[in-house]
Design an enzyme around this catalytic site. Structure first.
Site, PDB file in Angstrom:
ATOM      1  N   HIS A   1      -4.243 -22.503  23.709  1.00  0.00           N
ATOM      2  CA  HIS A   1      -2.812 -22.178  23.685  1.00  0.00           C
ATOM      3  C   HIS A   1      -2.277 -22.381  22.275  1.00  0.00           C
ATOM      4  O   HIS A   1      -2.463 -23.431  21.678  1.00  0.00           O
ATOM      5  CB  HIS A   1      -2.075 -23.089  24.680  1.00  0.00           C
ATOM      6  CG  HIS A   1      -0.616 -22.830  24.755  1.00  0.00           C
ATOM      7  ND1 HIS A   1       0.299 -23.846  24.753  1.00  0.00           N
ATOM      8  CD2 HIS A   1       0.093 -21.681  24.823  1.00  0.00           C
ATOM      9  CE1 HIS A   1       1.513 -23.332  24.836  1.00  0.00           C
ATOM     10  NE2 HIS A   1       1.413 -22.023  24.876  1.00  0.00           N
TER      11      HIS A   1
ATOM     12  N   ASP B   1      -6.502  -3.000  11.109  1.00  0.00           N
ATOM     13  CA  ASP B   1      -7.035  -1.663  10.882  1.00  0.00           C
ATOM     14  C   ASP B   1      -8.194  -1.697   9.880  1.00  0.00           C
ATOM     15  O   ASP B   1      -8.529  -2.751   9.327  1.00  0.00           O
ATOM     16  CB  ASP B   1      -5.919  -0.716  10.430  1.00  0.00           C
ATOM     17  CG  ASP B   1      -5.257  -1.125   9.119  1.00  0.00           C
ATOM     18  OD1 ASP B   1      -5.943  -1.634   8.198  1.00  0.00           O
ATOM     19  OD2 ASP B   1      -4.031  -0.929   8.998  1.00  0.00           O
TER      20      ASP B   1
ATOM     21  N   ASP C   1       2.024 -16.104  24.127  1.00  0.00           N
ATOM     22  CA  ASP C   1       2.735 -17.387  24.145  1.00  0.00           C
ATOM     23  C   ASP C   1       4.229 -17.171  24.335  1.00  0.00           C
ATOM     24  O   ASP C   1       4.892 -16.572  23.489  1.00  0.00           O
ATOM     25  CB  ASP C   1       2.467 -18.115  22.828  1.00  0.00           C
ATOM     26  CG  ASP C   1       2.940 -19.552  22.833  1.00  0.00           C
ATOM     27  OD1 ASP C   1       3.715 -19.930  23.735  1.00  0.00           O
ATOM     28  OD2 ASP C   1       2.530 -20.300  21.945  1.00  0.00           O
TER      29      ASP C   1
ATOM     30  N   MET D   1       2.328  -6.765  10.125  1.00  0.00           N
ATOM     31  CA  MET D   1       2.453  -6.666   8.678  1.00  0.00           C
ATOM     32  C   MET D   1       3.487  -5.595   8.380  1.00  0.00           C
ATOM     33  O   MET D   1       3.358  -4.465   8.842  1.00  0.00           O
ATOM     34  CB  MET D   1       1.127  -6.277   8.016  1.00  0.00           C
ATOM     35  CG  MET D   1       1.249  -6.132   6.499  1.00  0.00           C
ATOM     36  SD  MET D   1      -0.179  -5.339   5.727  1.00  0.00           S
ATOM     37  CE  MET D   1      -1.432  -6.560   5.991  1.00  0.00           C
TER      38      MET D   1
ATOM     39  N   TYR E   1      -1.418 -11.868   5.418  1.00  0.00           N
ATOM     40  CA  TYR E   1      -2.787 -12.267   5.049  1.00  0.00           C
ATOM     41  C   TYR E   1      -2.971 -13.775   5.217  1.00  0.00           C
ATOM     42  O   TYR E   1      -3.993 -14.234   5.723  1.00  0.00           O
ATOM     43  CB  TYR E   1      -3.109 -11.880   3.602  1.00  0.00           C
ATOM     44  CG  TYR E   1      -3.266 -10.401   3.332  1.00  0.00           C
ATOM     45  CD1 TYR E   1      -3.456  -9.469   4.354  1.00  0.00           C
ATOM     46  CD2 TYR E   1      -3.225  -9.927   2.033  1.00  0.00           C
ATOM     47  CE1 TYR E   1      -3.603  -8.123   4.078  1.00  0.00           C
ATOM     48  CE2 TYR E   1      -3.372  -8.578   1.748  1.00  0.00           C
ATOM     49  CZ  TYR E   1      -3.564  -7.682   2.777  1.00  0.00           C
ATOM     50  OH  TYR E   1      -3.716  -6.348   2.486  1.00  0.00           O
TER      51      TYR E   1
ATOM     52  N   TYR F   1      -1.139   0.073   8.203  1.00  0.00           N
ATOM     53  CA  TYR F   1      -0.220  -0.863   8.864  1.00  0.00           C
ATOM     54  C   TYR F   1      -0.455  -0.987  10.368  1.00  0.00           C
ATOM     55  O   TYR F   1       0.478  -1.162  11.139  1.00  0.00           O
ATOM     56  CB  TYR F   1       1.246  -0.523   8.549  1.00  0.00           C
ATOM     57  CG  TYR F   1       1.533  -0.667   7.078  1.00  0.00           C
ATOM     58  CD1 TYR F   1       1.690  -1.927   6.508  1.00  0.00           C
ATOM     59  CD2 TYR F   1       1.597   0.444   6.249  1.00  0.00           C
ATOM     60  CE1 TYR F   1       1.922  -2.073   5.154  1.00  0.00           C
ATOM     61  CE2 TYR F   1       1.822   0.308   4.889  1.00  0.00           C
ATOM     62  CZ  TYR F   1       1.981  -0.950   4.343  1.00  0.00           C
ATOM     63  OH  TYR F   1       2.200  -1.100   2.994  1.00  0.00           O
TER      64      TYR F   1
END
Length: 146
Positions: free
Chosen positions: A23, A31, A70, A80, A118, A136
């Site tokens: 959890h 990608d 969550d 991103m 990142y 993206y």
């Protein structure tokens, strides 16, 4: 491997990764343009899972058949953002959002600046790189509890 009720995109490697997550752990689905090999070396698992030829939304759809998101945080789904255009939603991101909504997620989508994404991916439990060449198509999914 084919098991009744389990999406065939979920390889034994990926099933093991999902079952090993706890959890609050993050999974990055990215990608083909993402520097995934470099970043994966810094994740908890330390290795990259590849799904060549698979689009990011197909991978997310398969993962979300097993991975609960969550609901104790405001940001279980993070994308991103497009460089210099944080409000833009390119096709890969739109398809990912659609897949996540179809899996039942009704919360908000959070976007992270490229290098912040990142950094968050480096701190993730694991990373899955798809063969999707569209830009993206990168998302972090935080595992919830059942």
């Amino acid at each position: 491997m084919r098991l009744k009720g389990i999406d065939p995109l979920l390889s034994p490697e990926l099933l093991h990764l999902l079952a090993s997550m706890g959890h609050g752990d993050d999974l990055a689905i990215v990608d083909a343009n993402h520097p995934a090999e470099t970043i994966a070396a810094n994740t908890v698992t330390g290795r990259l899972i590849r799904l060549p030829g698979i689009r990011v939304e197909a991978a997310a759809t398969a993962v979300l058949t097993l991975l609960p998101l969550d609901d104790f945080t405001d940001d279980p789904v993070r994308f991103m953002q497009v460089v210099d255009k944080p409000e833009e939603v390119p096709p890969a991101m739109a398809d990912l959002r659609g897949a996540i909504r179809s899996a039942g997620y009704a919360g908000r989508f959070v976007s992270l600046e490229r290098f912040a994404f990142y950094g968050a991916a480096r701190a993730a439990f694991g990373i899955v790189q798809c063969g999707d060449a569209r830009f993206y198509g990168n998302v972090l999914l935080r595992k919830g509890a059942i």
